[in-house]
Design an enzyme around this catalytic site. Structure first.
Site, PDB file in Angstrom:
ATOM      1  N   HIS A 103      22.305  39.765  76.067  1.00 33.55           N
ATOM      2  CA  HIS A 103      22.852  38.982  74.758  1.00 33.55           C
ATOM      3  C   HIS A 103      24.255  38.595  75.292  1.00 33.55           C
ATOM      4  O   HIS A 103      24.519  37.522  74.940  1.00 33.55           O
ATOM      5  CB  HIS A 103      22.997  40.212  73.618  1.00 33.55           C
ATOM      6  N   GLU A 104      25.140  39.245  75.831  1.00 38.01           N
ATOM      7  CA  GLU A 104      26.343  38.804  76.257  1.00 38.01           C
ATOM      8  C   GLU A 104      26.289  37.390  77.329  1.00 38.01           C
ATOM      9  O   GLU A 104      27.166  36.773  77.340  1.00 38.01           O
ATOM     10  CB  GLU A 104      27.221  39.947  76.794  1.00 38.01           C
ATOM     11  N   ARG A 142      24.570  35.036  77.100  1.00 33.50           N
ATOM     12  CA  ARG A 142      24.096  33.777  76.682  1.00 33.50           C
ATOM     13  C   ARG A 142      25.344  32.841  76.564  1.00 33.50           C
ATOM     14  O   ARG A 142      25.003  31.498  76.673  1.00 33.50           O
ATOM     15  CB  ARG A 142      23.489  33.945  75.120  1.00 33.50           C
ATOM     16  N   ASN A 161      30.196  34.130  65.634  1.00 32.89           N
ATOM     17  CA  ASN A 161      29.286  34.418  64.357  1.00 32.89           C
ATOM     18  C   ASN A 161      29.695  33.702  63.178  1.00 32.89           C
ATOM     19  O   ASN A 161      28.872  33.214  62.417  1.00 32.89           O
ATOM     20  CB  ASN A 161      29.328  35.838  63.980  1.00 32.89           C
ATOM     21  N   ASP A 186      34.495  33.484  57.302  1.00 36.82           N
ATOM     22  CA  ASP A 186      33.892  32.190  56.998  1.00 36.82           C
ATOM     23  C   ASP A 186      33.755  32.051  55.390  1.00 36.82           C
ATOM     24  O   ASP A 186      34.164  32.748  54.863  1.00 36.82           O
ATOM     25  CB  ASP A 186      32.655  32.411  57.700  1.00 36.82           C
ATOM     26  N   GLY A 231      19.532  35.882  68.366  1.00 33.58           N
ATOM     27  CA  GLY A 231      20.212  37.198  68.301  1.00 33.58           C
ATOM     28  C   GLY A 231      19.244  38.572  68.211  1.00 33.58           C
ATOM     29  O   GLY A 231      18.267  38.313  67.672  1.00 33.58           O
ATOM     30  N   GLY A 285      20.914  41.319  67.259  1.00 25.60           N
ATOM     31  CA  GLY A 285      21.662  42.174  66.461  1.00 25.60           C
ATOM     32  C   GLY A 285      22.369  43.053  67.202  1.00 25.60           C
ATOM     33  O   GLY A 285      22.713  44.540  66.917  1.00 25.60           O
ATOM     34  N   GLY A 312      25.750  41.716  69.014  1.00 25.68           N
ATOM     35  CA  GLY A 312      26.955  41.335  69.101  1.00 25.68           C
ATOM     36  C   GLY A 312      28.030  42.015  68.281  1.00 25.68           C
ATOM     37  O   GLY A 312      28.896  42.311  69.011  1.00 25.68           O
ATOM     38  N   LEU A 313      28.005  42.378  67.263  1.00 29.17           N
ATOM     39  CA  LEU A 313      28.734  43.182  66.474  1.00 29.17           C
ATOM     40  C   LEU A 313      28.717  44.473  66.908  1.00 29.17           C
ATOM     41  O   LEU A 313      29.890  45.213  66.966  1.00 29.17           O
ATOM     42  CB  LEU A 313      28.458  43.297  64.985  1.00 29.17           C
TER      43      LEU A 313
END
Length: 228
Positions: free
Chosen positions: A13-14, A16, A124, A152, A182, A184, A186-187
């Site tokens: 994930h990281e 990317r 995000n 946002d 994604g 799920g 990242g957070l």
């Protein structure tokens, strides 16, 4: 085996984001547009990739053990400012305006882990923002903490999903489909990095949009002893 699978998912994930930026820089270099700037960007992202795996292993091994975290004095406002600047290409591509309001903050921390945690929030926010809206990034001292806030102006998150968005592999169905890229994480990665700094993370709907805040402990001022 579960731990190894989780680490592999985290790393993939990281990887990317820096790989995507490398691709953009390589394409610009091929076009001959500002070659020096493109090469500098390629070098910078290459260095980040070199440290990424080691830092992720540190997060996984050091989870729940903040004493083992490698820290150094850093200017948090400069770190956040660099993240905002690096994210402007993605924001402009989506016609999103990035606003930053940053107070000067010096603290001890791991710059790479904090960078990835805050970068996850900013990217995000851009990803889920409608066109022609704004993303607000702020850094300020609130009481005894340094607070990073990213807001946002999108659809927000269903209230029942708010407690779960920091869980590994959790995806809000209407926001993250199989085509979003994604899984799920990242957070979840961001939260682990913040907790290693003895900090906290939370999210709330602000209508319109979602605001995610990171609180990091500010140093306690030591009063000078009175002169006798």
């Amino acid at each position: 085996l579960k731990s190894q699978r989780r680490l592999l998912q985290d790393i993939s994930h990281e990887l990317r984001s820096p790989l995507a930026r490398l691709g953009v820089a390589v394409e610009l270099a091929r076009r001959g547009a500002d070659l020096d700037s493109s090469l500098n960007r390629i070098e910078r992202e290459g260095n980040r990739l070199n440290t990424l795996v080691g830092e992720l292993i540190q997060v996984t091994r050091g989870e729940g053990d903040p004493q083992g975290l490698s820290t150094e004095p850093l200017r948090l406002d400069e770190l956040v400012g660099t993240i905002v600047d690096d994210s402007r290409i993605e924001a402009e591509k989506k016609h999103v305006i990035l606003n930053a309001s940053l107070s000067e903050v010096t603290m001890d921390g791991n710059p790479e882990l904090l960078r990835r945690a805050i970068e996850n929030l900013v990217r995000n926010a851009i990803r889920y923002s409608p066109e022609e809206t704004e993303v607000d990034v702020s850094l300020s001292k609130v009481g005894s903490v340094y607070r990073v806030s990213v807001r946002d102006h999108g659809a927000g998150v269903p209230e029942e999903s708010l407690p779960s968005i920091f869980d590994p592999f959790y995806r809000v169905e209407k926001d993250r489909g199989r085509t979003s890229g994604g899984v799920g994480l990242g957070l979840a990665i961001a939260k682990r990095a913040v907790e290693l700094h003895r900090g906290t993370m939370r999210a709330q709907n602000v209508r319109p949009g979602l605001r995610v805040e990171i609180d990091l402990a500010a140093p306690v001022a030591v009063a000078e002893a009175p002169v006798l």
